[in-house]
Design a protein around this motif. Sequence first.
Motif: not given
Ligand SMILES: [Zn+2]
Length: 467
Positions: A65, A67, A156, A245, A321
């Motif tokens: 995970h 970004h 997602k 998360h 994340d």
């Molecule tokens: Zn995320």
Amino acid sequence: MSKRTLVRGGLVITAADEVHADVLTEDGRIVALAANGSDVAASWTADRVIDATDKYVIPGGVDGHTHMEMPFGGTFAADTFETGTRAAAWGGTTTIVDFAIQSPGQALREGLDAWYAKADGNCAIDYGFHMILADVNEDSLKEMDLLVQEGITSFKLFMAYPGVFYSDDGKILRAMQRASHNGGLIMMHAENGIAIDVLVEQALAAGRTDPRHHGEVRKVLLEAEATHRAIQLARVADAPLYVVHVSAEEAVAELAAARDMGLPVFGETCPQYLFLSTDNLAEPDFEGAKYVCSTPLRPREHQSALWRGLRTNDLQVVSTDHCPFCFNGQKEMGRGDFSKIPNGLPGVEHRMDLLHQAVVDGHITRRRWIEIACASPARMFGLYPKKGTIAPGADADIVIYDPHAEQTLSARTHHMDVDYSVYEGKRITGQVETVLSRGEVVIDGRKYTGRPGHGSYTPRSTCQYLT
Ligand SMILES: [Zn+2]
Ligand SMILES: NC(=O)NCCC(=O)O
Ligand SMILES: [Zn+2]
């Protein structure tokens, strides 16, 4: 000419075992393990021998995970694929699964191709993609099938962020129904975004504009409610579900109840929920903005439920994340209005170390450390046993980890392209010493020896907990 590397004398730790063994790699793959000191191991020759005496030899981390370069809140996550994957390598992570984004009105193909282009030639370590579905319609539902065949096997959806990524329950149900036929895994951002937006509006109208109010309006009950609803929708669709998360005790309870019923429901938490809390969000002088992410940090009391969930396997994965925004110029966009602070924290570099600290602190065992950080994300996202373990045939993604080294985390020394650390000053026992990515040494005794473009795109099979 084949290239052989021998990692000698370490304690090899996988999710299943701990053995004193030498590991032989050839041309990017692990070819053999043999007991340290055995005749077999003594007979091996290699172009390079790495001494791992008194060290752990563990699989490269799999961060499911991240970004990199994500557009969010009018700006972009600060780490590019180049800087973010280099930082990941420094921290012993050798595979990331990042999120390609479908913008509303766009085909999945268009979004995915843009992410292939961003990453291509820039990554220090291997990478794959999930797909964010921001516009569920007949065309994008059909495209999901093609993406699964192409190795993009997880999607997602957001119950949060109305007007940005949000899908209503009907859209979510349709995507889940499609996934139940094509083998895809639905990943859910489970927060009731419609209710949260009402509370945001009310808070701002009442002059409650500081970062701590970000945590207050994103209520535990609204995470638990959305988690419950996502589970029920997945049951109706007969689809598996992975909740990303997870931060609240009450959300863990929803996952645990579903799993007790034998449902294919999985959960991920992140180091920030295990080590940070609303105390950080409440730091004065707008410092709390550094800790704004969604789901939000929770009161410290939630942490014991998260650790328990990781021990009992009600939570299976710890991902970062990773979605960094600089304090200067980015987090500052929300001075006077917490809802304008870009959501996300830096962390890709520290996951393996923080979870080793959890071993030292007695929260988890060494094997569980490797399971939740390497093996389980690899299985969840169809990468096992190529990734996530040390076994003949696996990619030679290997970390030599010094469990006795002492380090202090700081923005002054980290490698993420962001101007602060959420773990500033935190002391950690343990440190990555050397990292191999498909047999190439990318961190060599705490020196970076990798290069952008070494990392390859890695297509994935479907979730291996379902087969
Ligand atoms: Zn995320
Ligand atoms: N988590 C977060 O605050 N930012 C990244 C986007 C998401 O995962 O929702
Ligand atoms: Zn999310």
